[in-house]
Design a protein around this motif. Structure first.
Motif, PDB file in Angstrom:
ATOM      1  N   SER A 299       0.897  -1.143   0.111  1.00 47.35           N
ATOM      2  CA  SER A 299      -0.152  -0.021   0.001  1.00 47.35           C
ATOM      3  C   SER A 299       0.760   1.100   0.086  1.00 47.35           C
ATOM      4  O   SER A 299       0.571   2.102  -0.580  1.00 47.35           O
ATOM      5  CB  SER A 299      -0.833   0.378   1.147  1.00 47.35           C
ATOM      6  N   LEU A 300       2.036   1.431   0.684  1.00 51.75           N
ATOM      7  CA  LEU A 300       2.721   2.434   0.905  1.00 51.75           C
ATOM      8  C   LEU A 300       3.270   2.825  -0.350  1.00 51.75           C
ATOM      9  O   LEU A 300       3.622   4.148  -0.625  1.00 51.75           O
ATOM     10  CB  LEU A 300       3.691   2.561   2.082  1.00 51.75           C
ATOM     11  N   ILE A 301       3.707   1.838  -1.287  1.00 51.73           N
ATOM     12  CA  ILE A 301       4.092   2.275  -2.575  1.00 51.73           C
ATOM     13  C   ILE A 301       3.461   3.007  -3.167  1.00 51.73           C
ATOM     14  O   ILE A 301       4.007   4.340  -3.625  1.00 51.73           O
ATOM     15  CB  ILE A 301       4.511   1.085  -3.510  1.00 51.73           C
ATOM     16  N   SER A 302       2.120   3.176  -3.222  1.00 50.98           N
ATOM     17  CA  SER A 302       1.048   3.994  -4.113  1.00 50.98           C
ATOM     18  C   SER A 302       0.864   5.138  -3.096  1.00 50.98           C
ATOM     19  O   SER A 302       0.652   6.300  -3.802  1.00 50.98           O
ATOM     20  CB  SER A 302       0.141   3.425  -4.509  1.00 50.98           C
ATOM     21  N   GLY A 303       0.802   5.086  -1.853  1.00 50.18           N
ATOM     22  CA  GLY A 303       0.147   5.978  -1.182  1.00 50.18           C
ATOM     23  C   GLY A 303       1.417   6.770  -0.474  1.00 50.18           C
ATOM     24  O   GLY A 303       1.061   8.381  -0.300  1.00 50.18           O
TER      25      GLY A 303
END
Ligand SMILES: CCCCCCCCCCCCC/C=C/C(=O)SCCNC(=O)CCNC(=O)[C@H](O)C(C)(C)COP(=O)(O)OP(=O)(O)OC[C@H]1O[C@@H](n2cnc3c(N)ncnc32)[C@H](O)[C@@H]1OP(=O)(O)O
Ligand code: FAD
Length: 551
Positions: A299-303
């Protein structure tokens, strides 16, 4: 993600009017900005939705960032709490939902300003590791913000080495409770977001003990503050860890537990359970309790990683189109710094990377969703590959995006160093993503461990997971490129990167084997190969990135 949407900065014209240099760049674009924007968003309807969400948030005075650089940490935190509460009301008014397509745009628009980021990871832990009964009990309360959650895993003494965590949870069969303790100062939970002042509950990761036997790290829901007056519960010591490089709006905190008792039902028990008589039951992988991290790494890649690079590229390229400095041609006006080859060499690779990461992100999320559905059916076969992919790409993307933001900052000269450019806070925020959710070196070594195992399996003709079938492909022959222009061909540069990935993995595996066969202990041999192993893990992910981008 429209990287080239309108800007207002003007050098040498009336402030607020459209800068003629910027207007000229746009008019000479060799493609339709609107079409590219729609393609990147996944269609014109998504572009409309994104713009509507961003407009609704940016036009709302509560979300104004006007004074953020002049606020104290306390003011930043209190503003973040106000924004988080207001966001919930706004989402209700606008009919937005956390499960809807609009949430990605909401998250990107406000993640850097609102409090309770970790509340979502608290909820995700329960959704993924909790039984149906636990989900039914806790998720509605958390969704309505009737409690604020946190994720308490890292300790003062251990962040990476989870087997070394020292917080204990001892099962008391007579009272059907777990007794949680912080046995020594190094066991104090340290860093959990929202812990310092906000959280009323947290998921605590502790070593589970039953009848004196240790069963490893397990997650326990613990109430730490009163729902009546927000005072700390008995046995709880908690507070804020103090100033940080960024994230001033998040109250990262510390937590100590002194004989805190929680009911047996508070251990998240979808995959691991302690029965009333103290019998321990595990359903699935030994590492399933690490699954929240796997999910958040994706998730944190895109967020948290790609958007700062997109923003930094937009700021720096737009600035480079309007900043004139020095003379390219004698007798002419000063040149746009974007016209200098060195400026293009700095910025355009970052822009290309932002596009490449944008496309791989969808692929990773789809892989994860598919694997998660299997795990929900109690099929854990995809877990090792999911762990390796999420670890490798989290490390690669956060590392590259952090370097990219830093290059964009420096490319804007002194103005890039001003907080008001927006670049320094992008940098000081994104650099944290190389550390949290698994420090990058450690994660790349996890990926490397998986690659070496798969390479050895492929070498003996065994089947390997889909993302590493290239290891089993025929040994790459001589590179077909006849001249340097051939390397602009997707088929050729993709093959070149595959060649590099296989070469690095095979040579590292060979070095490892030679060392062990020469009598070096396995852990020493591994340590002596770790620099190469990290390189091999990185190149393997770059190959997958390029392969996917060339499709
Ligand atoms: C929409 C909103 C949601 C959020 C959106 C964006 C997010 C916002 C983020 C912003 C806020 C930041 C918040 C930050 C939070 C945190 O930082 S939480 C704490 C994070 N901490 C870590 O990541 C700890 C890192 N360490 C580890 O993961 C482990 O210690 C380790 C390094 C992986 C080693 O584990 P260990 O148990 O020692 O295992 P090994 O001996 O190395 O390996 C044994 C086998 O286990 C396999 N394995 C390890 N981990 C996993 C896993 N996660 N999943 C599956 N399998 C795993 C490993 O591959 C080995 O397998 P074999 O090789 O087959 O033996
Ligand atoms: C902004 C921010 C927010 C955070 N939020 C949370 C949160 O909400 N909840 C939570 O639980 N935690 C949180 N953390 C903590 C974070 O997860 C840890 O800092 C991270 O896991 C790294 O652990 P550590 O700090 O102990 O560093 P260490 O593990 O001590 O790492 C230090 C160095 O040692 C190296 N190293 C360690 N082990 C190895 C190895 N086996 N091989 C080679 N090198 C190694 C690392 O590469 C690194 O260079 C947060 C951290 C930050 C910065």
């Amino acid at each position: 993600m429209a990287l080239l949407e309108t800007g207002k900065y003007s050098q040498g014209s009336v402030p607020g009017s459209v800068n003629p240099d910027l207007a000229n760049e746009r008019q000479t674009a060799s493609f339709s900005v609107e079409k590219l924007t729609a393609w990147l968003d996944g269609g014109a309807e998504r572009t409309r939705l994104r713009r509507a969400v961003v407009d609704a948030i940016e036009s709302d005075p509560v979300f104004s960032r006007e004074n953020q650089y002049f606020q104290s940490q306390n003011e930043r935190y209190e503003a973040a709490v106000r924004k988080a509460v207001h966001l919930q009301k706004k989402m209700h008014e606008m009919g937005w939902s956390e499960d809807g397509p609009e949430f990605k745009y909401i998250y990107r628009a406000v993640a850097g300003d609102v409090a309770f980021l970790l509340h979502r990871i608290f909820m995700r832990s329960i959704s993924m590791l909790g039984s149906d009964e636990q989900v039914a009990k806790w998720i509605p309360l958390a969704s309505q913000y009737q409690l604020i959650g946190s994720y308490a895993q890292t300790e003062l003494g251990h962040g990476t080495y989870l087997q070394g965590l020292e917080t204990t949870a001892v099962f008391d069969v007579t009272t059907q409770e777990f007794i949680l303790n912080t046995p020594k100062i190094s066991a104090m939970k340290w860093w959990p977001g929202d812990m310092g002042r906000s959280a009323t509950h947290t998921v605590v990761f502790a070593q589970l003990y039953i009848h004196g036997k240790c069963y490893g790290i397990h997650p326990f829901i613990v109430q730490i503050r009163s729902l009546q007056d927000h005072s700390l519960c008995p046995g709880i010591i908690a507070g804020d860890i103090g100033p940080k490089m960024n994230f001033e709006h998040i109250d990262n905190g510390y937590l100590m537990l002194q004989s805190v008792r929680v009911p047996r039902e508070n251990m998240l028990n979808k995959f691991c359970e302690v029965q009333p008589d103290g019998t321990y039951v595990r359903r699935g992988s030994q590492k399933i309790n690490y699954f929240t991290m796997t999910s958040v790494r994706i998730s944190l890649i895109s967020g948290e990683a790609i958007p700062p690079l997109m923003k930094a590229c937009t700021i720096a390229i737009r600035y480079s189109a309007v900043r004139r400095q020095s003379k390219l041609k004698p007798g002419e006006q000063e040149a746009k710094i974007l016209d200098y080859q060195t400026q293009q060499e700095k910025l355009l690779p970052q822009l290309a990377a932002a596009y490449a990461f944008h496309f791989i992100d969808d692929y990773l999320q789809e892989l994860f969703d598919r694997g998660y559905r299997e795990i929900q059916r109690k099929n854990f076969d995809t877990l090792p590959e999911l762990h390796a992919l999420s670890s490798g790409f989290k490390a690669l993307v956060t590392q590259y995006c952090t370097s990219g933001v830093e290059i964009c900052l420096r490319a804007c000269g002194g103005h890039g160093y001003s907080l008001l450019s927006g670049l320094p806070s992008l940098y000081t925020k994104i650099i944290a993503s190389c550390i949290y959710e698994g420090e990058n070196t450690v994660l790349l070594l996890q990926t490397a461990r998986f690659l070496i195992k798969c390479f050895m399996a492929a070498s003996t003709g065994q089947s390997v997971p889909p993302s590493v079938t290239y290891l089993a492909a025929a040994k790459p022959g001589k590179c077909p490129a006849k001249n340097k222009l051939d390397f602009l061909r997707p088929d050729i540069y993709t093959e070149a990167y595959q060649h590099a990935a296989v070469r690095l993995i095979s040579s590292t595996a060979a070095k490892l084997q030679d060392l062990i066969q020469s009598g070096v202990k396995k852990h020493d041999a591994w340590n002596r190969c770790t620099v190469q192993l990290v390189q091999a893990a990185k190149v393997s992910k770059i190959y997958l990135l390029i392969w996917f981008f060339s499709l």
